[in-house]
Enzyme design. Structure first.
Site, short mmCIF file in Angstrom:
data_model
loop_
_atom_site.label_atom_id
_atom_site.label_comp_id
_atom_site.label_asym_id
_atom_site.label_seq_id
_atom_site.Cartn_x
_atom_site.Cartn_y
_atom_site.Cartn_z
N LYS A 43 -78.79 -2.25 -5.99
CA LYS A 43 -77.93 -3.38 -5.64
C LYS A 43 -77.82 -4.41 -6.76
CE LYS A 43 -79.85 -4.40 -1.61
NZ LYS A 43 -80.04 -5.05 -0.29
N SER A 120 -70.41 -7.67 14.35
CA SER A 120 -69.92 -6.31 14.12
C SER A 120 -69.06 -5.83 15.26
CB SER A 120 -71.11 -5.37 13.95
OG SER A 120 -70.70 -4.02 13.95
N TYR A 143 -78.58 -1.18 16.06
CA TYR A 143 -77.82 -2.09 15.20
C TYR A 143 -76.79 -2.86 16.00
CZ TYR A 143 -74.22 -3.66 11.97
OH TYR A 143 -73.29 -4.43 11.31
N VAL A 172 -64.96 -2.05 7.27
CA VAL A 172 -64.69 -2.71 6.00
C VAL A 172 -64.88 -1.72 4.85
CG1 VAL A 172 -65.20 -4.72 4.57
CG2 VAL A 172 -65.59 -4.83 7.05
N LYS A 180 -74.45 1.90 -0.88
CA LYS A 180 -74.68 2.18 0.53
C LYS A 180 -74.84 3.66 0.85
CE LYS A 180 -72.63 -0.31 3.62
NZ LYS A 180 -71.63 -0.99 4.47
N PHE A 203 -63.24 15.10 9.99
CA PHE A 203 -63.72 15.74 11.20
C PHE A 203 -62.56 16.40 11.94
CE2 PHE A 203 -67.37 12.48 11.63
CZ PHE A 203 -68.18 13.25 10.81
N GLY A 205 -60.93 17.78 15.58
CA GLY A 205 -60.70 17.02 16.79
C GLY A 205 -61.91 16.95 17.71
#
Length: 319
Positions: A43, A120, A143, A172, A180, A203, A205
């Protein structure tokens, strides 16, 4: 001795925090204290081109706040959190995201200073309505629960004498997210996949959605930063607000935007992962009613414009 009236950005070495510091620098602000945890030294790259007054480890900062040993800030942008949605150590997540946030909130309230924090959109879970109301909120992992419970705590406090704003970030994406890894946006992953193999992997369906047709409210990080700054410039506005575009777009559209920006690439569909079934948001779209009622008229980039801007930024950085 810290200069008085600093701007404090927790999570300032992270994705949104570092972009926020960059925007503050662009506005002429230098008296900024960045708070973070640099256990992941990657970072550092997010801080290398920024101008700040000081850096504090998150635990050292918490201790100074507990002792009331810091001058009050002009504003505290609380972006720091454990943002890993696959972290199932609930005790750890609640300590880092909930209890830590409460300590900072009450410090700002005592000093009557603005507190603008990252909530969030994960608080909405698998619901189909994304409006800031407990009736539509059902977090699916620790989270999301930690973010929701802090929102609930704020609601129980009622009106506050100084500004408190929670921004519910939707999906975002943008520069400074490279550290990340798996938690980086699909735009970052699609670009990497295309550069590595020529194919973006989507992905197949699931949950009634066709191949690549799962939908998200993808919001460019620059727009999220502008929203933080808008609230700071409107101290009379408090509350919990969605931070998204109000527009739902498919993962296929996101991949096509990256392909268009790169000028090459194709799409390949892969089976939907078993471990994500029942714990995956297949659709999100921010309801911007409260944001618009608060007087914010900011417009948001769609994925085509956002992907173009993102990839141009990466090209300038030589990534």
């Amino acid at each position: 001795m810290h200069k008085p009236e600093s701007i404090i950005v927790t999570g300032g070495a992270g994705f949104i925090g570092a972009n926020l510091v960059a925007a503050l620098n662009a506005a002429g602000e230098r008296n900024i204290i960045v708070v973070d945890d640099l256990t992941d030294g990657h970072k550092i790259r997010n801080l290398a081109d920024l101008q700040i007054a000081d850096y504090l480890d998150k635990d050292d900062f918490a201790e100074l706040v507990e002792r009331r040993a810091l001058p009050p800030p002009r504003v505290l942008f609380h972006q720091g959190a454990c943002s890993t949605t696959t972290e199932w150590n609930g005790r750890y997540v609640m300590e880092v995201n909930y209890r830590y946030s409460k300590r900072l909130l009450h410090w700002c309230l005592e000093q009557a200073r603005p507190f603008i924090y990252a909530s969030s959109a994960s608080v909405y879970g698998a619901g189909a309505v994304f409006a800031e109301d407990p009736a539509h909120e059902h977090p699916l992992n620790p989270y999301a629960y930690s973010k929701w419970q802090f929102d609930q705590y704020l609601r129980q406090l009622g009106p506050t004498a100084s500004q408190v704003v929670g921004l519910r970030y939707f999906n975002v994406y943008g520069p400074r997210e490279q550290h990340k890894g798996a938690m980086a946006s699909v735009f970052w992953h699609f670009r990497k996949q295309i550069l590595d193999s020529g194919e973006a992997r989507l992905f197949a369906g699931c949950d009634g959605y066709g191949d690549g047709e799962q939908r998200r409210d993808f919001v460019y990080v620059g727009d999220v930063v502008d929203l933080n700054l808008w609230f700071w410039r409107h101290p009379q506005v408090s509350g919990i607000f969605n931070a998204g575009t109000g527009r739902s777009q498919t993962f296929r559209e996101a991949a096509e935007a990256v392909i268009a920006a790169l000028g090459r690439g194709s799409i390949r569909y892969i089976p939907f992962p078993e471990h994500l079934k029942g714990a995956y948001q297949s659709y999100t779209q921010a309801d911007l009613g409260r944001l618009r009622a608060a007087g914010c008229t900011q417009e948001f980039l769609d994925v085509a414009a956002g992907a173009q801007r993102y990839l141009q930024a990466l090209a300038r950085q030589g990534d």
